[in-house]
Design an enzyme around this catalytic site. Structure first.
Site: not given
Ligand SMILES: NC(=O)C1=CN([C@@H]2O[C@H](COP(=O)(O)OP(=O)(O)OC[C@H]3O[C@@H](n4cnc5c(N)ncnc54)[C@H](O)[C@@H]3O)[C@@H](O)[C@H]2O)C=CC1
Ligand SMILES: O=C(O)/C=C/C=C(\O)C(=O)O
Length: 478
Positions: A179, A255, A289, A382
């Site tokens: 997904k 992650e 990230c 973050e």
């Molecule tokens: N550290 C990282 O790798 C990331 C951090 N973020 C952070 O997260 C914030 C929100 O971004 P989103 O894309 O909405 O991240 P998210 O963590 O909410 O979503 C990532 C994935 O999880 C799914 N998801 C969300 N809630 C869920 C639940 N309760 N059960 C199952 N699946 C679920 C989403 O549909 C998407 O496919 C951003 O503003 C950013 O700060 C976003 C993307 C990556």
């Molecule tokens: O695998 C990589 O090179 C990068 C990973 C980055 C993430 O996991 C992220 O931005 O969430």
């Protein structure tokens, strides 16, 4: 690009549709079908059925060959993948051409390669004192797939991060239900086309689109038919998924978020440190990230470093937007908060004005802040945007204390010319990854992941193969 589910080898678009918005200018790109519970049930059932078919009986070499066909298929449609990733994310085209799509190809090739040379059985012989019971025995451990794996991925590196999990899951003989983020459905749909063309048996790879909470993401991760969950995204989402998975004791590989520190010592090559910090803070507008959000600089070079980083941030051009209006507003709200908390804005600090179609998009200026206390929310939470805060330190111990004073622990960078210091400091930083005099230099075999609120488990090379398979010990009395 029309987003479609792919279930049991069939493309379908049932479920209510929601609009896909281009972050670069706010225009509508198309419609995405929202998977209902029935679509998710069908996908999990198709994956389960596939495990009982030819895929379940396939030798590792044949699975490796299938992964290579997928890699070739992505490569053959390189431009289509680039177009789709650029449209969904608004990222610079060069980024998709040099990072996203080559890495997706690399993910499939790397795990195909790793299947060779991985012993199918590991033997132990009896060692007195280490064995209990009587008699001689031959023990060997075999690895078998976990079963149906749910892959839930975010919008920031859509193809790279989903394939980082899908490739090893398939390599180990699992069936996958993926997904992708609701914000970035297009490359996942193309990947399903590639899987179909590559002749993977129906149900081995399934794709469902939709949102997370109360929707497809939650239906999938709480599904009793799912045997493991691999997730990248926000820490709070990881916690929600874990709660949902707890009912079925489903194993997770997570992650999650970060608030990554950079430590710049006065003995560093300052050109390299400034250059590396520009990359680590502002690549993909900070939406990775691994990006740095907290920079700690030894006092003798603090003023010069801040001035040079600010200058470079102001000169950045051609940077991409935030993924959505909502995320742009979140990042801007942190900038307002930082001002209220007493920050000095060295560079950026708001939304740019371009005077063209991009003003309809979701851009934020590369921003450098100083002057905040460590307790400020902009320093602790973050932000996931092109924003860093720079603070001075006086001693190595203080630098480590500052770096480690965080609920997160994903990645750090250390800039120094002193090798002894590098080796002394790196193991004491409480993160899963420490880069010394570099950032995001990746070897796909190394352990990748975070400590504290930044994740559970490690991915990469053997670490992924270990998560996506189950060791089973066979003890034969001789
Ligand atoms: N550290 C990282 O790798 C990331 C951090 N973020 C952070 O997260 C914030 C929100 O971004 P989103 O894309 O909405 O991240 P998210 O963590 O909410 O979503 C990532 C994935 O999880 C799914 N998801 C969300 N809630 C869920 C639940 N309760 N059960 C199952 N699946 C679920 C989403 O549909 C998407 O496919 C951003 O503003 C950013 O700060 C976003 C993307 C990556
Ligand atoms: O695998 C990589 O090179 C990068 C990973 C980055 C993430 O996991 C992220 O931005 O969430």
């Amino acid at each position: 690009m029309k987003a479609e589910h792919y279930v049991g080898g069939v493309f379908r678009s049932d479920g209510p549709a929601f609009p896909l918005i281009a972050p670069v200018d706010g225009t509508e790109l198309g419609a995405v079908p929202e998977a209902t519970r029935e679509v998710v049930d069908d996908a999990v059932a198709a994956a389960r059925a596939a495990l009982k078919g030819p895929w379940g009986a396939m030798a590792a070499e044949e699975r490796a060959a299938a992964l290579r066909r997928v890699a070739d298929g992505v490569q053959a449609r390189f431009e289509e993948f680039v177009d789709a990733e650029v449209a969904d994310t608004g990222r610079p085209r060069a980024f998709a051409e040099t990072v996203d799509v080559p890495r997706a190809v690399g993910n499939f090739r790397a795990y195909a390669d790793l299947l060779y040379g991985r012993p199918e059985r590991a033997y132990t012989t009896r060692v007195p004192g280490w064995s209990s019971g009587t008699g001689e025995a031959l023990n060997y451990t075999v690895r078998r797939p976990l079963g149906v794996v749910a892959v839930v991925s975010p919008w920031n590196l859509p193809l790279l991060l989903s394939t980082w999990k899908i490739a090893p899951a398939l390599a180990c003989g699992n069936a996958v239900v993926a997904k992708p983020s609701e914000e970035t459905p297009s490359t996942a749909t193309l990947l399903a086309r590639v899987m179909d063309d590559a002749g993977l048996p129906p149900g081995v790879f399934n794709l469902v689109h939709g949102h997370g909470p109360g929707a497809a993401g939650e239906f999938l991760t709480g599904h009793p038919g799912v045997d493991a969950i691999a997730f990248t995204g926000e820490s709070a989402t990881g916690a929600a998924i874990m709660r949902n998975a707890a009912d079925h004791v489903t194993p997770v590989s997570f992650e999650l978020g970060g608030k990554n520190p950079a430590l710049v010592f006065a003995d560093a090559d300052l050109d390299a440190a400034v250059d590396g910090t520009v990359r680590s803070c502002f690549t993909h507008s900070g939406q990775i990230c691994l990006c740095t959000e907290r920079v700690y600089v030894e006092r003798p070079v603090f003023e010069e470093f801040v001035s040079r980083l600010g200058e470079r941030a102001r000169a950045l051009d051609g940077y991409g937007p935030m993924i959505s209006a909502g995320h742009r507003d979140k990042v801007l709200s942190y900038l307002r908060l930082a001002r209220e908390e007493g920050a000095t804005v060295v560079a950026g600090g708001g939304a740019p004005e371009f005077g063209d179609a991009r003003d309809g998009g979701f851009h934020v200026q590369p921003t450098v802040l100083t002057g905040l206390p460590e307790t400020a929310r902009a320093v602790r939470e973050e932000i996931f945007g092109p924003v860093c805060h720079v603070a001075p330190f006086d001693t190595e111990d203080e630098a480590l204390a500052l770096a480690n004073d965080s609920p997160y622990g994903l990645a750090a960078t250390v800039w120094t010319r002193d090798l002894s210091r590098a080796h002394r400091v790196a193991p004491r930083v409480e993160t899963g990854i420490v880069w010394v005099n570099c950032w995001n230099l990746r070897d796909l075999r190394t352990p990748f992941g975070g400590v504290k609120a930044s994740g559970i488990g490690r991915e990469g090379g053997e670490y992924s193969l270990d998560f996506f398979s189950e060791p089973v010990n066979v003890c034969v009395q001789i």
